[in-house]
Design an enzyme around this catalytic site. Structure first.
Site, PDB file in Angstrom:
ATOM      1  N   GLY A  11       0.811  -1.221   0.000  1.00 41.20           N
ATOM      2  CA  GLY A  11       0.000   0.000   0.000  1.00 41.20           C
ATOM      3  C   GLY A  11       0.839   1.263   0.000  1.00 41.20           C
ATOM      4  N   CYS A  12       1.899   1.254   0.773  1.00 39.82           N
ATOM      5  CA  CYS A  12       2.769   2.426   0.862  1.00 39.82           C
ATOM      6  C   CYS A  12       3.523   2.648  -0.447  1.00 39.82           C
ATOM      7  CB  CYS A  12       3.738   2.274   2.030  1.00 39.82           C
ATOM      8  SG  CYS A  12       2.880   2.146   3.618  1.00 39.82           S
ATOM      9  N   THR A  13       3.924   1.566  -1.093  1.00 37.78           N
ATOM     10  CA  THR A  13       4.604   1.676  -2.381  1.00 37.78           C
ATOM     11  C   THR A  13       3.644   2.222  -3.430  1.00 37.78           C
ATOM     12  OG1 THR A  13       6.108  -0.122  -1.822  1.00 37.78           O
ATOM     13  CG2 THR A  13       5.856   0.385  -4.163  1.00 37.78           C
TER      14      THR A  13
END
Length: 184
Positions: free
Chosen positions: A77-79
Site C-alpha cells: 500500500g505504501c509503495t
C-alpha cells in the site's frame, strides 16, 4: 495443516485490524488528536532520505504542502501510494505544491525506497514518532495513513484519514484545485 490454517487466520485477522485502523474513526482517537483545519499546522524538523540536511515545514512557506504519513517503506500500500504521488508530481509542481512523505523508517530505508521507486520528493524519518503524534497519526510504533494539505502561509486546510492508496493522489489533486481556486 492445523498450524497453517491457524497462521492464515491470524494473518487475515491482522490485515483486517490494520484496515480497520486505517478506515475507522477510532483510528484518529488511537493515533491522537488530529490538528484542527484552518489553524497553523504543527511545525517540525526531521532528517530526510538524502541525509544531507533536515527539512522543516517552515522551509516551504510560500508553497502548498501535501504532507502524507504512511506506515512502512516497501510495503504494498505504501509503495502504491508513493508511486501515485510520483506519477502526479509534475501536476503538483505546476500548482506550487511540495509532496513530503513521513514514516518511522530510518533515513537509510527511505533512501533505498526512493532509489527503488524513483521518488523525487523527500521522505522524512520520524523514528520516534514525535511528528506523527503531533499530527494525530501515530499508532504503536508506526505512522498511520493520513494526509494533510497545508497552504503557503502554513495553515492546515485539509485532513485525510482512511486513505485508499490507489486513488489518493487524484483526490488530493482535486481538493488542491478547489482550495487554490477558493484562495484566488
Amino acid at each position: 495443516m492445523f498450524r497453517r490454517t491457524f497462521l492464515n487466520i491470524l494473518f487475515a485477522s491482522c490485515l483486517a485490524l490494520v484496515a480497520w485502523f486505517n478506515l475507522s474513526p477510532a483510528a484518529s482517537a488511537l493515533g491522537g488528536k488530529l490538528p484542527s483545519v484552518n489553524q497553523p499546522a504543527p511545525e517540525f524538523t526531521l532528517p530526510t532520505n538524502t541525509g544531507d540536511r533536515a527539512i522543516s515545514l517552515s522551509d516551504y512557506k510560500g508553497k502548498w504542502v501535501v504532507l502524507y504519513f504512511y506506515p512502512k517503506d516497501f510495503t504494498s500500500g505504501c509503495t502504491l501510494e508513493a508511486r501515485r504521488f510520483q506519477q502526479d508530481l509534475p501536476k503538483y509542481r505546476s500548482k506550487n505544491t511540495q509532496i513530503i512523505g513521513v514514516s518511522a523508517d530510518s533515513v537509510d530505508s527511505h533512501a533505498k525506497f526512493c532509489d527503488s521507486e524513483g521518488l523525487k520528493f523527500p521522505l522524512l524519518a520520524d523514528v520516534d514518532g514525535k511528528v506523527s503524534k503531533a499530527y494525530g497519526s501515530w499508532i504503536g510504533y508506526v505512522s498511520m495513513r493520513h494526509t494533510f494539505i497545508v497552504d503557503p502561509k502554513g495553515i492546515l486546510r485539509e485532513t485525510y484519514t482512511g486513505v485508499n492508496p490507489s486513488i489518493h493522489s487524484a483526490e488530493v489533486l482535486a481538493r488542491l484545485n478547489e482550495l487554490q481556486s477558493a484562495a484566488s
